[in-house]
Design a protein around this motif. Sequence first.
Motif, mmCIF file in Angstrom:
data_model
loop_
_atom_site.group_PDB
_atom_site.id
_atom_site.type_symbol
_atom_site.label_atom_id
_atom_site.label_comp_id
_atom_site.label_asym_id
_atom_site.label_seq_id
_atom_site.Cartn_x
_atom_site.Cartn_y
_atom_site.Cartn_z
ATOM 1 N N SER A 101 0.910 -1.261 -0.429
ATOM 2 C CA SER A 101 -0.419 0.090 -0.484
ATOM 3 C C SER A 101 0.712 0.916 0.240
ATOM 4 O O SER A 101 2.181 1.268 0.153
ATOM 5 N N GLN A 102 0.395 2.413 -0.450
ATOM 6 C CA GLN A 102 0.926 3.366 -0.639
ATOM 7 C C GLN A 102 1.399 4.304 1.422
ATOM 8 O O GLN A 102 2.702 4.575 1.527
ATOM 9 N N GLU A 103 0.365 3.617 2.168
ATOM 10 C CA GLU A 103 0.986 3.928 3.422
ATOM 11 C C GLU A 103 2.413 3.424 3.983
ATOM 12 O O GLU A 103 3.222 3.389 4.711
ATOM 13 N N SER A 104 2.295 1.881 3.466
ATOM 14 C CA SER A 104 3.174 0.888 3.576
ATOM 15 C C SER A 104 4.655 1.725 3.105
ATOM 16 O O SER A 104 5.857 1.918 3.948
ATOM 17 N N LEU A 105 4.589 1.538 2.289
ATOM 18 C CA LEU A 105 5.493 2.361 1.166
ATOM 19 C C LEU A 105 6.239 3.683 1.911
ATOM 20 O O LEU A 105 7.413 3.948 2.376
ATOM 21 N N ASP A 106 5.073 4.448 2.143
ATOM 22 C CA ASP A 106 5.357 5.490 2.508
ATOM 23 C C ASP A 106 6.148 5.728 4.437
ATOM 24 O O ASP A 106 7.374 5.837 4.317
ATOM 25 N N ASP A 107 5.532 4.268 4.915
ATOM 26 C CA ASP A 107 6.524 3.823 6.050
ATOM 27 C C ASP A 107 7.527 3.479 5.578
ATOM 28 O O ASP A 107 8.648 3.413 6.894
ATOM 29 N N LEU A 108 7.934 2.656 5.146
ATOM 30 C CA LEU A 108 9.700 2.589 4.352
ATOM 31 C C LEU A 108 10.150 3.463 4.138
ATOM 32 O O LEU A 108 11.433 3.061 4.712
ATOM 33 N N LYS A 109 9.715 3.771 3.594
ATOM 34 C CA LYS A 109 11.056 5.523 3.182
ATOM 35 C C LYS A 109 11.138 5.666 4.576
ATOM 36 O O LYS A 109 12.895 6.986 4.531
ATOM 37 N N LYS A 110 11.192 6.137 5.505
ATOM 38 C CA LYS A 110 11.218 6.213 6.709
ATOM 39 C C LYS A 110 11.880 4.853 7.529
ATOM 40 O O LYS A 110 12.946 5.523 8.351
ATOM 41 N N THR A 111 11.984 4.292 7.499
ATOM 42 C CA THR A 111 12.470 3.225 8.099
ATOM 43 C C THR A 111 13.904 2.859 7.668
ATOM 44 O O THR A 111 14.420 2.163 7.929
ATOM 45 N N HIS A 112 13.498 2.112 6.432
ATOM 46 C CA HIS A 112 14.218 1.675 5.366
ATOM 47 C C HIS A 112 15.013 2.348 4.274
ATOM 48 O O HIS A 112 14.948 2.661 2.926
ATOM 49 N N GLY A 113 14.954 4.160 4.946
ATOM 50 C CA GLY A 113 15.767 5.089 3.811
ATOM 51 C C GLY A 113 16.861 4.274 3.432
ATOM 52 O O GLY A 113 16.802 5.786 1.488
ATOM 53 N N TYR A 114 17.311 3.650 3.647
ATOM 54 C CA TYR A 114 18.355 3.838 2.279
ATOM 55 C C TYR A 114 17.665 3.148 1.315
ATOM 56 O O TYR A 114 18.993 3.012 -0.059
ATOM 57 N N PHE A 115 16.746 2.384 1.001
ATOM 58 C CA PHE A 115 16.460 1.689 0.312
ATOM 59 C C PHE A 115 16.303 2.376 -1.015
ATOM 60 O O PHE A 115 16.074 1.880 -2.086
ATOM 61 N N PHE A 116 16.012 3.649 -0.846
ATOM 62 C CA PHE A 116 15.224 4.809 -1.644
ATOM 63 C C PHE A 116 16.689 5.472 -2.136
ATOM 64 O O PHE A 116 16.213 6.245 -2.940
ATOM 65 N N LYS A 117 17.575 5.767 -1.869
ATOM 66 C CA LYS A 117 18.830 6.270 -2.413
ATOM 67 C C LYS A 117 19.085 6.029 -3.246
ATOM 68 O O LYS A 117 19.873 4.853 -3.850
ATOM 69 N N LYS A 118 19.727 6.717 -4.357
ATOM 70 C CA LYS A 118 20.426 6.372 -5.706
ATOM 71 C C LYS A 118 22.314 6.324 -5.351
ATOM 72 O O LYS A 118 22.008 7.222 -4.423
ATOM 73 N N SER A 119 22.838 4.859 -5.321
ATOM 74 C CA SER A 119 23.900 5.097 -5.997
ATOM 75 C C SER A 119 24.589 4.060 -7.190
ATOM 76 O O SER A 119 23.771 3.772 -7.669
ATOM 77 N N ASN A 120 25.248 4.458 -7.409
ATOM 78 C CA ASN A 120 25.979 4.507 -8.635
ATOM 79 C C ASN A 120 26.910 2.777 -8.099
ATOM 80 O O ASN A 120 27.675 1.914 -9.550
ATOM 81 N N ASP A 121 27.337 3.044 -7.320
ATOM 82 C CA ASP A 121 28.040 1.584 -7.440
ATOM 83 C C ASP A 121 27.646 0.077 -6.024
ATOM 84 O O ASP A 121 28.292 -0.154 -6.406
#
Length: 257
Positions: A103-123
């Motif tokens: 759900s959108q609510e779950s995704l919003d929560d994961l952005k807070k609890t698992h913030g690094y999942f959403f960071k872009k990285s080249n390496d």
Amino acid sequence: MNSFLFLGTGSSMGTPVVTCKCEVCTSSDPLNHRLRPAGLFKIGEERFLVDAGPDFRYQALKYGIDRLDGVLITHTHFDHVAGLDDLRVYYFLQKKTLPCLLSQESLDDLKKTHGYFFKKSNDDVMGGSRFNFQVIKNDFGKEEFGGHSWQIMSFEQGGMKVTGFRIGSFAYVMDLKHFTPEIYQALKGVEVLVMSALRYRASPAHMNMEEAIAFATKIGAKETWFSHIAHELDHKKASQQLPAGVKLAYDGLEIPC
Ligand SMILES: [Zn+2]
Ligand SMILES: [Zn+2]
């Protein structure tokens, strides 16, 4: 034949509960050993995980989960998502992002609890999502995911949105307590219902046995399996008190779906 494997049928603390010396927690009956709640849909060669709690790594080793085609998230309480990071092994193995339905609510929560999942990285060392998140469009209705049609039902636990999933005549509904009548329509005609039933005592967040039995009776599935079971319930004793067609699930149980 398609099937559903119970990877864990315990409640948030599992059974035995750390430090607890109760009859169930000290029992040698393997049916009283419950990992945190999760399941695996086996559809042909495909494997869809529902929830990745803190026991996911152990469950994957125990049941030899060597492939995943997608993961469905019911909600973001710790006992359902704490193992998400361990799913990166499938990203490395399968060399593609893992589809994840939530759900959108779950995704919003994961952005807070698992913030690094959403960071872009080249390496590709830490960042860059290993998931391909698919947000559920409607609280009720059909959602195409992983090449299959899943019927969605939404309800609420302590202010958090929770999602139940139905595929064909099989439904998996965890952490059920507060819901709207639409759920009855969504579960109409279900033949196998997996639902949560915490314990005998009342709980503000979960149905107890009495409430779960009443709900199961109302749905009237051919088979109802209770999961998300706390240490208050001894498998053998509690099983004897259930009406026909209702059973307690246990870790490692695999049922056709
Ligand atoms: Zn105990
Ligand atoms: Zn839970």
